[in-house]
Each structure stands twice: as C-alpha cells, then as structure tokens.
Scaffold this motif. Structure first.
Motif, PDB file in Angstrom:
ATOM      1  N   ALA A  92       2.607 -14.079 -28.874  1.00  0.00           N
ATOM      2  CA  ALA A  92       3.968 -13.588 -29.460  1.00  0.00           C
ATOM      3  C   ALA A  92       4.586 -14.719 -30.296  1.00  0.00           C
ATOM      4  O   ALA A  92       5.050 -14.416 -31.389  1.00  0.00           O
ATOM      5  CB  ALA A  92       4.907 -13.274 -28.263  1.00  0.00           C
ATOM      6  N   ARG A  93       4.436 -16.062 -30.017  1.00  0.00           N
ATOM      7  CA  ARG A  93       4.811 -16.973 -30.708  1.00  0.00           C
ATOM      8  C   ARG A  93       3.976 -16.984 -32.076  1.00  0.00           C
ATOM      9  O   ARG A  93       4.548 -17.149 -33.242  1.00  0.00           O
ATOM     10  CB  ARG A  93       4.574 -18.351 -29.915  1.00  0.00           C
ATOM     11  CG  ARG A  93       5.667 -18.690 -28.966  1.00  0.00           C
ATOM     12  CD  ARG A  93       5.715 -19.899 -28.268  1.00  0.00           C
ATOM     13  NE  ARG A  93       6.391 -20.267 -27.292  1.00  0.00           N
ATOM     14  CZ  ARG A  93       7.783 -20.824 -27.428  1.00  0.00           C
ATOM     15  NH1 ARG A  93       8.043 -21.387 -28.885  1.00  0.00           N
ATOM     16  NH2 ARG A  93       8.539 -21.032 -26.641  1.00  0.00           N
ATOM     17  N   ALA A  94       2.746 -16.825 -31.882  1.00  0.00           N
ATOM     18  CA  ALA A  94       1.667 -16.860 -33.224  1.00  0.00           C
ATOM     19  C   ALA A  94       2.037 -15.502 -34.097  1.00  0.00           C
ATOM     20  O   ALA A  94       1.995 -15.780 -35.162  1.00  0.00           O
ATOM     21  CB  ALA A  94       0.346 -16.699 -32.460  1.00  0.00           C
ATOM     22  N   ALA A  95       2.354 -14.464 -33.323  1.00  0.00           N
ATOM     23  CA  ALA A  95       2.868 -13.288 -34.179  1.00  0.00           C
ATOM     24  C   ALA A  95       4.044 -13.594 -34.873  1.00  0.00           C
ATOM     25  O   ALA A  95       4.194 -13.310 -36.064  1.00  0.00           O
ATOM     26  CB  ALA A  95       2.797 -12.062 -33.154  1.00  0.00           C
ATOM     27  N   LEU A  96       5.037 -14.249 -34.223  1.00  0.00           N
ATOM     28  CA  LEU A  96       6.215 -14.283 -35.019  1.00  0.00           C
ATOM     29  C   LEU A  96       6.251 -15.588 -36.084  1.00  0.00           C
ATOM     30  O   LEU A  96       6.944 -15.446 -37.012  1.00  0.00           O
ATOM     31  CB  LEU A  96       7.456 -14.792 -33.702  1.00  0.00           C
ATOM     32  CG  LEU A  96       7.745 -13.749 -33.093  1.00  0.00           C
ATOM     33  CD1 LEU A  96       8.687 -14.487 -31.870  1.00  0.00           C
ATOM     34  CD2 LEU A  96       8.465 -12.780 -33.648  1.00  0.00           C
ATOM     35  N   SER A  97       5.208 -16.343 -35.863  1.00  0.00           N
ATOM     36  CA  SER A  97       5.011 -17.438 -36.970  1.00  0.00           C
ATOM     37  C   SER A  97       4.406 -16.627 -37.994  1.00  0.00           C
ATOM     38  O   SER A  97       4.761 -17.308 -39.212  1.00  0.00           O
ATOM     39  CB  SER A  97       3.929 -18.321 -36.390  1.00  0.00           C
ATOM     40  OG  SER A  97       3.626 -19.401 -37.323  1.00  0.00           O
TER      41      SER A  97
END
Length: 223
Positions: A87-92
């Motif tokens: 999720a963090r990677a996608a938001l990045s």
C-alpha cells in the motif's frame, strides 16, 4: 521581424495617420491589408498548433489522473489484504504521478493563457483588417466619385466652349450678312458710274476740240 512583434506593430498602428503621410495611400493600404492577411494566417496557424498541443496535454493529464486513481485503488486493495508495504509503494507511485499532474496542470494554464492572448490579438487584428478594408472601399468610392465629377465637369466645360464658339460663329455670320447687304447696295453702281464718266469724257473732248478749232481759226485770221 517576428510574427508577434509584427502583429503588435499592426494593432498599435494608426491607419489614418499612416495614410495621411503616405505618398500613395492606395498602394500603402493595399500593402497593409496584404500584411494583415498574411499575419492573420500565420497567427491562426500558431493558434492551431497551440490548440493541438493543449488537446495532447489534456489527454495526457486525463491518463495521469486515471493512473493516479488506479494506484490509490491498488493501495486500498493492499491495505485490505494486510499488505501495508504494498500500500505504501502504491501511494508513493500515486504521489509521484500527482506531482507530474501539477506540472501538466501548469502547462495547461500556460497554453490556455497563450490561446486567450492569441484570440484577443487575432480579434484586434481582424478589427484592424476590417477597418483597413473599409477605408480601402471608401477610398475607391471617393476616387470613383471624383473621377465621375471630373468627367462631368470636362463635359460641361466642353459644352460651354462649344456653345461659346457657336455663338461666335453666329455673330460672324451676322456680320457677314451685314457686310453682304452693304456690298449689295453698290452692285451695278460701279458700271453706271463708269458709263457716265465715259460719256462725260466724250462731251469734254468735243468741247476741247471746238475750242482748239476756234483758236486755230483766230490765229489764221491774225496772220
């Protein structure tokens, strides 16, 4: 001279003042109209390119927004699956795209301002062109009117001269008639006078002969 500086010069120019100073206003206004028409063609071509660029940029912006939404959905899916790392990677990825979206938004603003400026100047140039064409039409009408009036005046002057000559000829004929009447009074008089003179001369000759004979006779008697 660049197209935009040339267009600005045309828009800011005073047509009436330029024509007043021109040696040949008709030729100058014809050249100005040609210059304006050529400039309009170039400006509209530039506007067409800017419009095309704006459409291309707009489509790219929509794709980027769609992509940003997709990364947000992926982040939500990863959270639902307990994969906070994903999720963090996608938001990045989403934030990176959103930064690019801000840049593209600015590009669109610049393109829109450019188009608005072009539209304003095209409108002003078109007004200037219409004004020039109206002046050209008025100038041609004035020229035609003046030429017609000159032709009429020439015809009137010619008619006046013809009338004057005709009156002069009538006066000459009247004088000729008077002279003819005067000379007609002497017709035959010269012949009568000559005949009388000849007869009188004969009488004079007879008188002289008689006198000569008398003198001769007198002289003979004296001798």
């Amino acid at each position: 001279m660049g197209i935009f500086s040339r267009m600005t010069d045309i828009i800011n120019s005073n047509l009436t003042s330029l024509l007043d100073k021109a040696e040949d206003p008709k030729k100058m206004i014809r050249m100005m109209i040609q210059e304006m028409e050529e400039t309009l063609v170039e400006v509209r071509s530039s506007s067409a390119r800017v419009i095309a660029d704006r459409k291309t940029t707009g489509r790219r912006l929509e794709r980027m927004r769609t992509e940003a939404t997709e990364w947000e959905n992926k982040a939500m899916l990863a959270i639902g699956k307990g994969r906070e790392d994903l999720a963090r990677a996608a938001l990045s990825e989403k934030q990176q795209i959103e930064k690019e979206i801000d840049v593209v938004d600015q590009e669109l603003l610049v393109l829109d301002e450019h188009l608005e400026h072009l539209n304003e100047e095209v409108g002003q140039l078109q007004t200037k062109l219409n004004d020039a064409k109206a002046k050209q039409k008025a100038m041609l009408l004035r020229q035609s009117s003046v030429e017609s009036r000159i032709r009429v005046k020439r015809q009137n002057h010619k008619a006046a001269l013809d009338d004057a000559f005709e009156k002069f000829e009538r006066f000459e004929r009247r004088v000729d008639n008077l002279e003819g009447q005067l000379e007609s009074m002497d017709v035959g008089m010269e012949t009568k006078e000559d005949l009388k003179s000849q007869i009188d001369a004969l009488a004079d000759d007879d008188s002289i002969n008689d006198e000569l004979s008398r003198l001769k006779e007198k002289m003979t008697k004296t001798n």
